[in-house]
Scaffold this motif. Sequence first.
Motif, PDB file in Angstrom:
ATOM      1  N   ALA A   1       0.966  -1.267   0.182  1.00  0.00           N
ATOM      2  CA  ALA A   1      -0.027  -0.043   0.118  1.00  0.00           C
ATOM      3  C   ALA A   1       0.652   1.076  -0.106  1.00  0.00           C
ATOM      4  CB  ALA A   1      -1.007   0.045   1.016  1.00  0.00           C
ATOM      5  N   MET A   2       1.933   1.294   0.872  1.00  0.00           N
ATOM      6  CA  MET A   2       2.811   2.527   0.841  1.00  0.00           C
ATOM      7  C   MET A   2       3.594   2.684  -0.336  1.00  0.00           C
ATOM      8  SD  MET A   2       2.420   4.064   3.662  1.00  0.00           S
ATOM      9  CE  MET A   2       1.688   4.130   5.062  1.00  0.00           C
ATOM     10  N   ALA A   3       3.767   1.399  -1.089  1.00  0.00           N
ATOM     11  CA  ALA A   3       4.468   1.614  -2.383  1.00  0.00           C
ATOM     12  C   ALA A   3       3.797   2.113  -3.397  1.00  0.00           C
ATOM     13  CB  ALA A   3       5.007   0.143  -2.858  1.00  0.00           C
ATOM     14  N   ALA A   4       2.208   1.813  -3.398  1.00  0.00           N
ATOM     15  CA  ALA A   4       1.270   2.216  -4.369  1.00  0.00           C
ATOM     16  C   ALA A   4       0.592   3.698  -4.020  1.00  0.00           C
ATOM     17  CB  ALA A   4       0.377   1.233  -4.582  1.00  0.00           C
ATOM     18  N   VAL A   5       0.454   3.920  -2.829  1.00  0.00           N
ATOM     19  CA  VAL A   5      -0.510   4.891  -2.540  1.00  0.00           C
ATOM     20  C   VAL A   5      -0.456   6.212  -3.321  1.00  0.00           C
ATOM     21  CG1 VAL A   5       0.570   5.582  -0.411  1.00  0.00           C
ATOM     22  CG2 VAL A   5      -1.933   6.025  -0.622  1.00  0.00           C
ATOM     23  N   GLY A   6       0.892   6.705  -3.235  1.00  0.00           N
ATOM     24  CA  GLY A   6       1.367   8.001  -4.066  1.00  0.00           C
ATOM     25  C   GLY A   6       0.717   8.088  -5.394  1.00  0.00           C
ATOM     26  N   ALA A   7       1.050   7.159  -6.214  1.00  0.00           N
ATOM     27  CA  ALA A   7       0.635   7.229  -7.458  1.00  0.00           C
ATOM     28  C   ALA A   7      -0.849   6.988  -7.640  1.00  0.00           C
ATOM     29  CB  ALA A   7       1.243   5.939  -8.278  1.00  0.00           C
ATOM     30  N   VAL A   8      -1.506   6.280  -6.660  1.00  0.00           N
ATOM     31  CA  VAL A   8      -2.873   6.059  -6.837  1.00  0.00           C
ATOM     32  C   VAL A   8      -3.594   7.327  -6.512  1.00  0.00           C
ATOM     33  CG1 VAL A   8      -4.937   5.046  -5.902  1.00  0.00           C
ATOM     34  CG2 VAL A   8      -3.112   3.502  -6.632  1.00  0.00           C
ATOM     35  N   PHE A   9      -3.286   8.120  -5.341  1.00  0.00           N
ATOM     36  CA  PHE A   9      -3.872   9.101  -4.813  1.00  0.00           C
ATOM     37  C   PHE A   9      -3.357  10.500  -5.228  1.00  0.00           C
ATOM     38  CE2 PHE A   9      -6.346   5.918  -2.555  1.00  0.00           C
ATOM     39  CZ  PHE A   9      -7.844   6.240  -2.866  1.00  0.00           C
ATOM     40  N   ASP A  10      -2.205  10.552  -5.788  1.00  0.00           N
ATOM     41  CA  ASP A  10      -1.353  11.599  -5.865  1.00  0.00           C
ATOM     42  C   ASP A  10      -1.363  12.347  -4.527  1.00  0.00           C
ATOM     43  OD1 ASP A  10       0.009  13.615  -6.971  1.00  0.00           O
ATOM     44  OD2 ASP A  10      -1.582  14.610  -8.349  1.00  0.00           O
ATOM     45  N   THR A  11      -0.884  11.770  -3.638  1.00  0.00           N
ATOM     46  CA  THR A  11      -0.741  12.182  -1.961  1.00  0.00           C
ATOM     47  C   THR A  11       0.209  13.332  -2.233  1.00  0.00           C
ATOM     48  OG1 THR A  11       0.650  10.477  -1.866  1.00  0.00           O
ATOM     49  CG2 THR A  11      -1.556   9.917  -1.049  1.00  0.00           C
ATOM     50  N   GLY A  12      -0.033  14.340  -1.064  1.00  0.00           N
ATOM     51  CA  GLY A  12       0.904  15.169  -0.657  1.00  0.00           C
ATOM     52  C   GLY A  12       2.267  14.806  -0.427  1.00  0.00           C
ATOM     53  N   LEU A  13       2.042  13.747   0.832  1.00  0.00           N
ATOM     54  CA  LEU A  13       3.268  13.254   1.356  1.00  0.00           C
ATOM     55  C   LEU A  13       3.454  12.003   0.549  1.00  0.00           C
ATOM     56  CD1 LEU A  13       2.596  13.543   5.046  1.00  0.00           C
ATOM     57  CD2 LEU A  13       4.544  14.570   3.775  1.00  0.00           C
ATOM     58  N   ARG A  14       4.713  11.570   0.212  1.00  0.00           N
ATOM     59  CA  ARG A  14       4.970  10.477  -0.610  1.00  0.00           C
ATOM     60  C   ARG A  14       5.963   9.612   0.226  1.00  0.00           C
ATOM     61  NH1 ARG A  14       3.438  10.359  -6.114  1.00  0.00           N
ATOM     62  NH2 ARG A  14       2.069  12.020  -6.298  1.00  0.00           N
ATOM     63  N   PRO A  15       5.477   8.341   0.659  1.00  0.00           N
ATOM     64  CA  PRO A  15       5.872   7.308   1.412  1.00  0.00           C
ATOM     65  C   PRO A  15       7.189   6.898   0.570  1.00  0.00           C
ATOM     66  CG  PRO A  15       3.735   6.670   1.016  1.00  0.00           C
ATOM     67  CD  PRO A  15       4.172   7.940  -0.051  1.00  0.00           C
ATOM     68  N   ARG A  16       8.170   6.814   1.725  1.00  0.00           N
ATOM     69  CA  ARG A  16       9.509   6.156   1.280  1.00  0.00           C
ATOM     70  C   ARG A  16       9.704   4.930   2.047  1.00  0.00           C
ATOM     71  NH1 ARG A  16      12.659   9.911   3.005  1.00  0.00           N
ATOM     72  NH2 ARG A  16      13.060   8.931   4.766  1.00  0.00           N
ATOM     73  N   LEU A  17       9.800   3.830   1.751  1.00  0.00           N
ATOM     74  CA  LEU A  17       9.968   2.665   2.292  1.00  0.00           C
ATOM     75  C   LEU A  17      11.278   2.736   3.182  1.00  0.00           C
ATOM     76  CD1 LEU A  17       8.011  -0.016   0.176  1.00  0.00           C
ATOM     77  CD2 LEU A  17       7.308   1.473   1.890  1.00  0.00           C
ATOM     78  N   GLU A  18      11.458   3.312   4.550  1.00  0.00           N
ATOM     79  CA  GLU A  18      12.542   3.646   5.045  1.00  0.00           C
ATOM     80  C   GLU A  18      13.028   2.092   5.897  1.00  0.00           C
ATOM     81  OE1 GLU A  18      14.373   6.291   4.751  1.00  0.00           O
ATOM     82  OE2 GLU A  18      15.780   5.071   5.948  1.00  0.00           O
ATOM     83  N   MET A  19      12.187   1.666   6.623  1.00  0.00           N
ATOM     84  CA  MET A  19      12.849   0.401   7.543  1.00  0.00           C
ATOM     85  C   MET A  19      11.596  -0.382   7.744  1.00  0.00           C
ATOM     86  SD  MET A  19      14.792   0.546  11.009  1.00  0.00           S
ATOM     87  CE  MET A  19      15.814   1.821  10.621  1.00  0.00           C
ATOM     88  N   ILE A  20      11.936  -1.815   7.925  1.00  0.00           N
ATOM     89  CA  ILE A  20      10.805  -2.734   8.403  1.00  0.00           C
ATOM     90  C   ILE A  20      11.476  -3.495   9.339  1.00  0.00           C
ATOM     91  CG2 ILE A  20      11.724  -4.417   6.477  1.00  0.00           C
ATOM     92  CD1 ILE A  20       8.435  -5.126   6.530  1.00  0.00           C
ATOM     93  N   ALA A  21      10.869  -3.878  10.352  1.00  0.00           N
ATOM     94  CA  ALA A  21      11.344  -4.588  11.618  1.00  0.00           C
ATOM     95  C   ALA A  21      10.380  -5.693  11.690  1.00  0.00           C
ATOM     96  CB  ALA A  21      11.046  -3.738  13.030  1.00  0.00           C
ATOM     97  N   ALA A  22      11.393  -6.725  12.093  1.00  0.00           N
ATOM     98  CA  ALA A  22      10.725  -8.054  12.223  1.00  0.00           C
ATOM     99  C   ALA A  22      11.133  -8.903  13.545  1.00  0.00           C
ATOM    100  CB  ALA A  22      10.762  -8.796  11.076  1.00  0.00           C
ATOM    101  N   SER A  23      11.083  -9.964  13.702  1.00  0.00           N
ATOM    102  CA  SER A  23      11.256 -10.761  14.894  1.00  0.00           C
ATOM    103  C   SER A  23      12.762 -11.157  14.948  1.00  0.00           C
ATOM    104  CB  SER A  23      10.493 -11.902  15.305  1.00  0.00           C
ATOM    105  OG  SER A  23      10.388 -12.881  13.983  1.00  0.00           O
ATOM    106  N   SER A  24      13.314 -11.304  13.802  1.00  0.00           N
ATOM    107  CA  SER A  24      14.985 -11.386  13.603  1.00  0.00           C
ATOM    108  C   SER A  24      15.210 -10.894  12.497  1.00  0.00           C
ATOM    109  CB  SER A  24      14.840 -13.240  13.666  1.00  0.00           C
ATOM    110  OG  SER A  24      14.698 -13.180  12.049  1.00  0.00           O
ATOM    111  N   GLU A  25      16.627 -10.679  12.752  1.00  0.00           N
ATOM    112  CA  GLU A  25      17.561  -9.954  11.513  1.00  0.00           C
ATOM    113  C   GLU A  25      17.231 -10.759  10.184  1.00  0.00           C
ATOM    114  OE1 GLU A  25      18.996  -6.880  11.796  1.00  0.00           O
ATOM    115  OE2 GLU A  25      18.517  -6.884  14.028  1.00  0.00           O
ATOM    116  N   ASP A  26      17.334 -11.949  10.110  1.00  0.00           N
ATOM    117  CA  ASP A  26      17.151 -12.748   8.937  1.00  0.00           C
ATOM    118  C   ASP A  26      15.757 -12.345   8.429  1.00  0.00           C
ATOM    119  OD1 ASP A  26      19.699 -13.816   9.339  1.00  0.00           O
ATOM    120  OD2 ASP A  26      18.843 -15.688   9.635  1.00  0.00           O
ATOM    121  N   SER A  27      14.572 -12.361   9.294  1.00  0.00           N
ATOM    122  CA  SER A  27      13.463 -12.417   8.579  1.00  0.00           C
ATOM    123  C   SER A  27      13.138 -10.875   8.177  1.00  0.00           C
ATOM    124  CB  SER A  27      12.163 -12.631   9.453  1.00  0.00           C
ATOM    125  OG  SER A  27      12.326 -11.990  10.738  1.00  0.00           O
ATOM    126  N   ALA A  28      13.714 -10.095   8.897  1.00  0.00           N
ATOM    127  CA  ALA A  28      13.680  -8.535   8.452  1.00  0.00           C
ATOM    128  C   ALA A  28      14.450  -8.378   7.215  1.00  0.00           C
ATOM    129  CB  ALA A  28      14.340  -7.704   9.644  1.00  0.00           C
TER     130      ALA A  28
END
Lengths: 370, 370, 370, 370
Positions: free
Chosen positions: C21-48
Amino acid sequence: MSEIGIGIVGGGYMGKAHSVAMAAVGAVFDTGLRPRLEMIAASSEDSAERYRRSFGFRRGTGDWRQLVDDPDVQAIVIATPQALHRDITEAAFARGKPVMCEKPMGASLADSEAMVAAAEASGAANMVAYNYIRTPASQFARDLIADGEIGTVTWFRGEHTEDFYADPSAPASWRTSGEANGTMGDLAPHMINAALALIGPVTSLIAEVETVHSERPGGKVDNDDQAQIMCRFANGAMGQMHFSRIATGRKMGYAYEVHGTRGAIRFDQEDQNALWLYRADGPEAERGFRKILTGPEHPDYLPFCQGPGHGTGYQDQIIIEARDFLRAIETGESVWPTFRDGLAVNRVVHAAMTSSRGKCWQDVPTDPSN
Amino acid sequence: MSEIGIGIVGGGYMGKAHSVAMAAVGAVFDTGLRPRLEMIAASSEDSAERYRRSFGFRRGTGDWRQLVDDPDVQAIVIATPQALHRDITEAAFARGKPVMCEKPMGASLADSEAMVAAAEASGAANMVAYNYIRTPASQFARDLIADGEIGTVTWFRGEHTEDFYADPSAPASWRTSGEANGTMGDLAPHMINAALALIGPVTSLIAEVETVHSERPGGKVDNDDQAQIMCRFANGAMGQMHFSRIATGRKMGYAYEVHGTRGAIRFDQEDQNALWLYRADGPEAERGFRKILTGPEHPDYLPFCQGPGHGTGYQDQIIIEARDFLRAIETGESVWPTFRDGLAVNRVVHAAMTSSRGKCWQDVPTDPSN
Amino acid sequence: MSEIGIGIVGGGYMGKAHSVAMAAVGAVFDTGLRPRLEMIAASSEDSAERYRRSFGFRRGTGDWRQLVDDPDVQAIVIATPQALHRDITEAAFARGKPVMCEKPMGASLADSEAMVAAAEASGAANMVAYNYIRTPASQFARDLIADGEIGTVTWFRGEHTEDFYADPSAPASWRTSGEANGTMGDLAPHMINAALALIGPVTSLIAEVETVHSERPGGKVDNDDQAQIMCRFANGAMGQMHFSRIATGRKMGYAYEVHGTRGAIRFDQEDQNALWLYRADGPEAERGFRKILTGPEHPDYLPFCQGPGHGTGYQDQIIIEARDFLRAIETGESVWPTFRDGLAVNRVVHAAMTSSRGKCWQDVPTDPSN
Amino acid sequence: MSEIGIGIVGGGYMGKAHSVAMAAVGAVFDTGLRPRLEMIAASSEDSAERYRRSFGFRRGTGDWRQLVDDPDVQAIVIATPQALHRDITEAAFARGKPVMCEKPMGASLADSEAMVAAAEASGAANMVAYNYIRTPASQFARDLIADGEIGTVTWFRGEHTEDFYADPSAPASWRTSGEANGTMGDLAPHMINAALALIGPVTSLIAEVETVHSERPGGKVDNDDQAQIMCRFANGAMGQMHFSRIATGRKMGYAYEVHGTRGAIRFDQEDQNALWLYRADGPEAERGFRKILTGPEHPDYLPFCQGPGHGTGYQDQIIIEARDFLRAIETGESVWPTFRDGLAVNRVVHAAMTSSRGKCWQDVPTDPSN
């Protein structure tokens, strides 16, 4: 209110349906003429007696001529194989007796034409028993279109599809022999009749008729499994039809769609108590096909039930038909579809068969008096 | 995983859809190639800049040739009016760049043939963007039929019907001018493509194509409002199709029915997450069309959602398409429908137009290499 | 237009959905704020790291605290198990960062209350991710009811039913343990949220909650399989709800019916692109539920597609949600449903659990500030 | 085959339906006993004479006692207001005459209990006329559940909803006065009877019964508009019911859903010729609710029509009922639902009214002999 002696020729599928209808119609519609189940004719004395007892007739006979001649038989319903339609009809009309004949009238176009001639010469009430078009939903659809509620019609699609011969291993039978028993002879007339009733005369068409499974256990198949038609109506609308007895999954696929400039209608006999109507008015955001459940506001529903959505069924169509026939007798004015209306259906079928053989567009002769 | 620079020509309806798809496809499908929205071309620098900002491209241009030439544009999506398809395609293939082109390829049959030649000469990945056939439901339908799950196919009915021009007072526009923008040019190819995918090649047909409302506010209409086809498929099945932009009440009437000897399938894009399947097995009393909701068990559904019945939509079809195009680029093997597959659709359209003018059955040339 | 760094905690089912959703939302809705997929956290470094690559984030981390602390993460989406919701939320709000948290907020009512307090103390944008209510159809239903289009509401029936545990031999798993993972904890909040949105606050209720299959292969089940509620809304309407994970045949049975004095509405998420509306006006004979296909006239549809009836899907709901969250951040004004709105849902769930244990009607405390 | 003289008390809605049924049933089912429409009783000689003529009875009377006493009346159908049910019944049974009584039997629980006692003391055939459960679809649903085809039942939801009083400006009438004419008295018994037939005895329940519009043009309303029930069945299943005469848009909302461990069933009387069955077997990808159209394979369909999907309607249910009553008379063995079965329904209604007043769960006394 007075009694009328009814004679029914044929005690099978449709003979039974007409018998039940004649037993019930008086109470349902409070008819002026009240049917008395006077006599039933069948192919033998034995079967006639069996039908007589089962359906509650006074008398039975193995000879339809006896029925036609009987003075207490005042109106006749023909529910025999088509080969007999013409003879019985002509005999009845010769005696001035009203006739309701099962669709699609004659075994050939010539027979049908002769039957119309006989009917019109006699002046007696005459009617072809197209039952499906008599559901409250389809009657209402006719009214809506006739009243211009969906604007100018631009498109019609109709089908009559069932699947009783979808299985290629279903054995040959009387149904797989003779043009009258094929899909164009047996099923198509219902939907063609609907098309004429809803949209008006067909002026030209091209058809493709085919036997898909030409061999079945027990013998060769010499009539058609499925067919389709492209056509043009007198009012300019384009049409498309499809007929099949091998339409796997379809049980009573008598269905149509009509597009108009201001609305649209959809109907499927498999849910015969609903008519789908789209109106191109009101806010765009609120437009959609509405599922209208038939009820007391719709034609011929109320006598069956005061509650909307409670539903009518197959047998009720035949009861409505019986009411129409009785009314025609009582008033002396034939009710649609008359023999002449039935002939118009047969002409479309005939044109389709011709077209399929020649693989060409075909004009459909229309009846100046129609 | 490596990046690939995407150039999209056209920023309107489909240009936007492809832009969103390219932004989302990597995360949805965990693709090997990851699109970088490198450049978008439009008819002017201004509109290109507007699209660039809105859709998130790095660069915009008012000149599609610049996009095609740009070394950082490694794959091209064409979403312009059809008149430009051939030129852009040929330029792209001349540089060996993969192309996904919006349907129905060329503005004429000759253009489409030239595009196939260019594609095959280049050896680059090529694909026509028929999106509707990529729903999980329609992909599943293809699989069921191909696997013989409904037996031998005996009948196909397809339609692509919408109602955006049903109102006769809707004004003339670019849509009412030019064969490519008519119903046969714009809508029919989707369903013809479906027919070929589901049933196989069409070998002959007869069609009726017409302009119902030839005058509209603002001008004359020179392309078609509705059309129908009767056809025969290479495998012997009979077919019937209908296309319309005046089908009042229909919004996305991309619908088909397939009858087989052992089952049947029904689908309507207006409820794109359901496929109706009838199987002629098990006890007769328990048979019926079952409404299968798409889910993780069906093609390309799981990447969108783990829960069945949760549904995919229009944009998701374009994302699936993008995945296919990326896969084609990555593997060097074009994915169905290739330009050659697209040409087969165009040939059916062409035969239908010819047939309608001559009012005769018409053979459809099939491609020996198909 | 400016960029905003998004951090998502959790990479499973919902973590992926929010990433797309964060990857697509800007183009779909021409949002004022454009998401940059900065960081994802998971239960381990590997899965992250696996999620990072797959979804296209810049960085991954096995420690959600690092994500919350990171200066380039400017807004946070929480898609972890509920046990972590409170800690992450409190940490984020302590740093003044906006939070969108997956439903149903806290692992307990106390946790949810603490989360509301933290949100309101921080003043940062806060939102609970109830996605289903964001379909164009359900948004339109809300509008219709709020505008009085169906008159005074007299009845509400809602259900959220699925069948992923209908088979008694399906093995125990994390889903069969812990109140938060039971039907009342996991499914019911969606429909309760819908009820509150459509009809308004629930003031009292009586519930019945049960574990039908208390033993499964692999262990005992300690949470509920199905539940039902009778309730009263603040506006006087009567309500009925049902929730189930053992509703054989139901895949996404998020469905509701609303009766008003002048109309009625029906919706079923299994066909999420249709809203059924009945209006008690016009001729009786033409009344019926109309099936409205969502289109550009309905809320949040147009950005996905210009054609009506072309359909949106599950992922699109999450994109709409992302747009709302971005808008809240941009304007500084939280968008419904805020944490406080989410708490209202939790209070209904809590009252239902209490009621079921005591088998008595239970008042639901309403929030004076709501 | 022998004749039996039928007396019907009441000539309104249901009196007519039973009259038509008695006229038709012999021919439809080839019954051993053949009804003769001997006498109809109404509230005055005039109306009795009108009904007599209209429905085709031999005689009419303004005094039901005369009908009961008449030696040529051998079996009695009661279609009067409920206040008279007990007196007529007791008089009939005192003379040893079989009785079919319109639902829901007595005007009070005490009346119903007295009627059961009278019936059982007399030994005469007795039956309560619950018609809806006699559709081929609902009979088939009963069979499927009884045969374990959907496994162990875990959930039942039923409703009987109509909208004839949805409009608050609809005037007061006899229907808005007296508990027996309220929703719980008039509509609920149908669905409660279905619940008992499909799932088995209800052991406990909690209900909420309410008058939404307590004032109407013309007077105060003293009975209920809508109600709901949560219940537990003897077999452990949970249940939920809803009844309404203000359910805007619903015309014949007699509908139920049953979840079992291996399948599920859905039915809605508004499309009474379809039963929806889900089976949790076969490949997951092919599972879905199948829409089974009733046909000759289903209970009591064939006598109405040889073709599947051709449909039965409201009046046909009454004909089936008549057949059952005649069979009971002929064999001397009462057919379900007997008066005792009807009493079980009334006890559920009574418990619901008690529960609603006390706002508490209520045990439902079950009948040891049931």
